[in-house]
Structure formats: structure tokens, C-alpha cells
Design an enzyme around this catalytic site. Structure first.
Site, mmCIF file in Angstrom:
data_model
loop_
_atom_site.group_PDB
_atom_site.id
_atom_site.type_symbol
_atom_site.label_atom_id
_atom_site.label_comp_id
_atom_site.label_asym_id
_atom_site.label_seq_id
_atom_site.Cartn_x
_atom_site.Cartn_y
_atom_site.Cartn_z
ATOM 1 N N ARG A 184 -36.117 -43.290 -17.890
ATOM 2 C CA ARG A 184 -35.897 -42.159 -18.787
ATOM 3 C C ARG A 184 -37.011 -41.104 -18.713
ATOM 4 O O ARG A 184 -37.180 -40.290 -19.628
ATOM 5 C CB ARG A 184 -35.713 -42.623 -20.239
ATOM 6 C CG ARG A 184 -34.542 -43.584 -20.398
ATOM 7 C CD ARG A 184 -34.287 -43.919 -21.855
ATOM 8 N NE ARG A 184 -33.252 -44.928 -21.995
ATOM 9 C CZ ARG A 184 -31.952 -44.678 -22.023
ATOM 10 N NH1 ARG A 184 -31.518 -43.427 -21.913
ATOM 11 N NH2 ARG A 184 -31.077 -45.646 -22.161
ATOM 12 N N LEU A 185 -37.738 -41.098 -17.614
ATOM 13 C CA LEU A 185 -38.779 -40.082 -17.399
ATOM 14 C C LEU A 185 -38.152 -38.915 -16.637
ATOM 15 O O LEU A 185 -38.531 -38.578 -15.516
ATOM 16 C CB LEU A 185 -39.962 -40.688 -16.642
ATOM 17 C CG LEU A 185 -40.646 -41.844 -17.363
ATOM 18 C CD1 LEU A 185 -41.756 -42.439 -16.500
ATOM 19 C CD2 LEU A 185 -41.226 -41.371 -18.703
#
Length: 207
Positions: A184-185
Site C-alpha cells: 500500500r505504498l
């Protein structure tokens, strides 16, 4: 280039976000199974409660992003009242999305006429037959109205654009490009400007 390569490619940060968008749209047209130009459009009602629905993008250039609708529909009335709207494209096959928001212009009559004339005849008849967003007593009533409009214009007669049907152009003050990354970066690049004639600023955002 594979879908994996496209997903992992860096988001461009050039001077023209419209060129970036058109490149991404072309990628989506090659990978999405249906309607790569499908987009969620958000507006607000008189109480400030948001409304969102899917439409089809029908034009994009340096002036903005165009979609068409019945101006007497819920979205038509809401956009006309505020003259502001937002869009979100989500291309699942590419794990990408683009968010657009800004003030709204009405497209010119010639532009609306040209697009309306390009639609399938049944869609042009439907634009006359449907009181979009209003209560409908039965499907049969809709079919009867479609038949009546068809009879009015005949099998081959020209079906003109209804006066209440036209297009909106979102003139973006902000365009954000989002690309999926592991854990989720995600990558987020946003282009912003205060007015249509001003230069864009480009900012990377935390995911």
C-alpha cells in the site's frame, strides 16, 4: 510492454497532465475488458450531500474532460447548480486511477450536436423518451414512449438533439495520478493550478 511493466512504470511528471492522461487512457484501452472511458462523476445536491454515478468520458483535450447527459436529470441539475464536479477513473487491469476536479463549463451547441448525431439512433430516441432520474411507473410505459418517439421521427428521419440534453466539461484545477505499489505504498502525483491559464504545479503525495 506487459501490464506488469505498465503498472511498475514511474508516473510521468511533465508539464502537461493531459498528455499523461491520454497515455494512460491508451494503455487502458488496450487492457480493460470493457469501457476504458468509464468514469465515476461526483456532484452534490442542494443539501450538500454527495452523489456519484458512472458515465462515459466522451472527449478530453487541453480544455478539459467532457461527458454528456440530460440536464434535467439529477446529475444535470446538481452540476448546473454548483458548476463544480469531480471524476475518478479506475483501471483495474492496470492498478491505476486518475482523479479530476474543478469548475464545469457547458459545451457549445455545435460540439453537442456533433456528438449527439454520432450516437446510435436508438440512443438518440431514448434521449427524448426518458425523463431521466424521475419516477417511472413501469417498464412498459418507457417502451411505449420510445415507440412514440420512433413513430414521430420515422424509421430514417433525423432525430435532433433535445434542448435539455448537452455536455459538461470539467475544467480541472487538480488532476491526480495514482499507481498501485506493494504494501500500500502507492505512488501519487498531483497536478494543481489556480486558474485555467496558469501553469501547473506538480507534487508527490504520501500514499
Amino acid at each position: 510492454m506487459t501490464n506488469k511493466d505498465l503498472t511498475e512504470a514511474e508516473i510521468p511528471t511533465g508539464a502537461d497532465p493531459f498528455a499523461v492522461f491520454e497515455g494512460w487512457l491508451q494503455d487502458a484501452q488496450a487492457s480493460e475488458p470493457n469501457d476504458a472511458n468509464a468514469v465515476a462523476v461526483a456532484s452534490v445536491d442542494p443539501d450538500g450531500l454527495p452523489n456519484v454515478r458512472m458515465v462515459l468520458l466522451k472527449g478530453v483535450d487541453s480544455r478539459g474532460f467532457v461527458f454528456y447527459t440530460n440536464f434535467e436529470s439529477a446529475k444535470g441539475r446538481e452540476v448546473l447548480a454548483s458548476r463544480k464536479a469531480a471524476m475518478c477513473f479506475h483501471w483495474k487491469s492496470l492498478r491505476r486511477q486518475v482523479r479530476v476536479r474543478g469548475p464545469v463549463d457547458i459545451v457549445g451547441d455545435a460540439e453537442a450536436d456533433a456528438y449527439f448525431a454520432s450516437r446510435a439512433r436508438g440512443s438518440r430516441i431514448g434521449a427524448w423518451a426518458s425523463d431521466q432520474s424521475r419516477p417511472l411507473a413501469s417498464r412498459q410505459l418507457l417502451e411505449e414512449r420510445v415507440a412514440a418517439v420512433g413513430d414521430r421521427y420515422g424509421e430514417t428521419g433525423e432525430v435532433p438533439r433535445p434542448p435539455h440534453w448537452s455536455g459538461f466539461r470539467i475544467v480541472p484545477s487538480e488532476i491526480e495520478f495514482w499507481r498501485d505499489r506493494t504494501f500500500r505504498l502507492h505512488d501519487r502525483i498531483v497536478y494543481r493550478r489556480r486558474a485555467p491559464k496558469e501553469a501547473w504545479t506538480v507534487t508527490r503525495l504520501f500514499p
